[in-house]
Design a protein around this motif. Structure first.
Motif, PDB file in Angstrom:
ATOM      1  N   ARG A 195       0.827  -1.210   0.000  1.00 36.17           N
ATOM      2  CA  ARG A 195       0.000   0.000   0.000  1.00 36.17           C
ATOM      3  C   ARG A 195       0.864   1.265   0.000  1.00 36.17           C
ATOM      4  NH1 ARG A 195      -4.343   0.427  -2.112  1.00 36.17           N
ATOM      5  NH2 ARG A 195      -5.012   2.056  -0.717  1.00 36.17           N
ATOM      6  N   THR A 249       1.897   1.609  -3.709  1.00 36.23           N
ATOM      7  CA  THR A 249       0.837   1.883  -4.675  1.00 36.23           C
ATOM      8  C   THR A 249       0.024   3.135  -4.373  1.00 36.23           C
ATOM      9  OG1 THR A 249      -0.690   0.437  -3.459  1.00 36.23           O
ATOM     10  CG2 THR A 249       0.598  -0.547  -5.250  1.00 36.23           C
ATOM     11  N   HIS A 250       0.159   3.694  -3.188  1.00 40.56           N
ATOM     12  CA  HIS A 250      -0.629   4.882  -2.840  1.00 40.56           C
ATOM     13  C   HIS A 250      -0.020   6.127  -3.453  1.00 40.56           C
ATOM     14  CE1 HIS A 250      -4.120   5.947  -0.570  1.00 40.56           C
ATOM     15  NE2 HIS A 250      -4.080   4.798   0.077  1.00 40.56           N
ATOM     16  N   THR A 251      -0.853   7.003  -4.005  1.00 35.21           N
ATOM     17  CA  THR A 251      -0.361   8.247  -4.598  1.00 35.21           C
ATOM     18  C   THR A 251      -0.362   9.395  -3.602  1.00 35.21           C
ATOM     19  OG1 THR A 251      -2.584   8.768  -5.388  1.00 35.21           O
ATOM     20  CG2 THR A 251      -1.107   7.605  -6.904  1.00 35.21           C
ATOM     21  N   ASN A 252      -1.138   9.297  -2.554  1.00 36.02           N
ATOM     22  CA  ASN A 252      -1.200  10.357  -1.556  1.00 36.02           C
ATOM     23  C   ASN A 252      -0.077  10.144  -0.540  1.00 36.02           C
ATOM     24  OD1 ASN A 252      -1.890  12.079   0.566  1.00 36.02           O
ATOM     25  ND2 ASN A 252      -4.055  11.937   0.047  1.00 36.02           N
ATOM     26  N   HIS A 310      -1.228   9.201   3.175  1.00 39.37           N
ATOM     27  CA  HIS A 310      -1.716   7.832   3.287  1.00 39.37           C
ATOM     28  C   HIS A 310      -0.555   6.844   3.218  1.00 39.37           C
ATOM     29  CE1 HIS A 310      -5.776   9.319   1.486  1.00 39.37           C
ATOM     30  NE2 HIS A 310      -5.528   9.806   2.678  1.00 39.37           N
ATOM     31  N   ALA A 311       0.397   7.114   2.325  1.00 40.31           N
ATOM     32  CA  ALA A 311       1.567   6.247   2.232  1.00 40.31           C
ATOM     33  C   ALA A 311       2.357   6.261   3.545  1.00 40.31           C
ATOM     34  CB  ALA A 311       2.451   6.683   1.073  1.00 40.31           C
ATOM     35  N   TYR A 332       0.599   3.962   6.090  1.00 36.32           N
ATOM     36  CA  TYR A 332       0.884   2.552   5.823  1.00 36.32           C
ATOM     37  C   TYR A 332       2.342   2.217   6.128  1.00 36.32           C
ATOM     38  CZ  TYR A 332      -3.632   1.574   3.752  1.00 36.32           C
ATOM     39  OH  TYR A 332      -4.974   1.371   3.560  1.00 36.32           O
ATOM     40  N   TRP A 374      -8.523  14.246   4.103  1.00 36.41           N
ATOM     41  CA  TRP A 374      -7.750  13.215   4.789  1.00 36.41           C
ATOM     42  C   TRP A 374      -8.376  12.844   6.123  1.00 36.41           C
ATOM     43  CZ3 TRP A 374      -2.477  16.074   4.118  1.00 36.41           C
ATOM     44  CH2 TRP A 374      -2.066  15.950   2.795  1.00 36.41           C
TER      45      TRP A 374
END
Length: 184
Positions: free
Chosen positions: A18, A21-24, A27-28, A31, A87
């Motif tokens: 995650r 693969t996360h663009t934000n 959020h990255a 994770y 967010w």
């Protein structure tokens, strides 16, 4: 402890996927924190208690604070406030929350399965850790420091590039406000 090892490893793999693969970036980072905590769970389940504690203190604590600082340094101004409010929606926190809950269940189960076991191990002083880190593992330590330095340099250059764009827009906005005030 075998269950804790495999479950923590699976959580670390899922959280790391995650992160990739996360663009934000926020959020990255969430994770990544879960992934680092899961890796420390792997260390604890293998009996490497010092490595697990260092993983939590240094990586999950200090380095994540550095990453959060870099994300805050890259603030784009007023256009980001809408994104930051998005967010805070509960849907964003479901993934990291579920993985953290699963990791908590693994840790609690591992603790209760060790209720009769005694932790045994030799006391290792700081000198022995230093000799080991800067002896056979000196290349890994230096590569990690170069990676962190490269990340800081990239963040600085991204920030300077965006700062130049913001500086160019500021005089134009000020001129428009002054013109509007003169007309009124």
């Amino acid at each position: 402890m075998e269950f804790a090892f495999y479950a923590s490893g699976l959580i670390a793999i899922l959280a790391t996927l995650r992160v990739i693969t996360h663009t934000n970036p926020v959020h990255a980072l969430l994770y990544l924190i879960v992934s680092l905590l899961a890796i420390s769970g792997v260390f604890f389940s293998l009996g490497a208690y010092f490595a697990g504690a260092v993983e939590i203190i240094v990586y999950t604590g200090a380095i994540m604070v550095l990453f959060v600082f870099v994300v805050m340094m890259l603030n784009l101004g007023n256009s980001v406030t809408e994104q930051e409010s998005a967010w805070l929606k509960p849907a964003v926190w479901i993934g990291p929350g579920l993985l953290s809950l699963l990791l908590l269940i693994v840790v609690v189960r591992a603790i209760f399965s060790l209720s009769g076991a005694e932790i045994s191990g030799a006391v290792i002083d700081a000198k022995a850790v230093g000799i080991t880190l800067f002896g056979p593992y000196v290349l890994a330590v230096e590569l990690a420091s170069m990676l962190l330095l490269a990340g800081l340099v990239v963040a600085f250059h991204v920030h300077v590039g965006r700062e130049d764009k913001m500086v160019d827009k500021q005089p134009k906005e000020d001129a428009e406000k002054k013109l509007a005030e003169e007309r009124a």
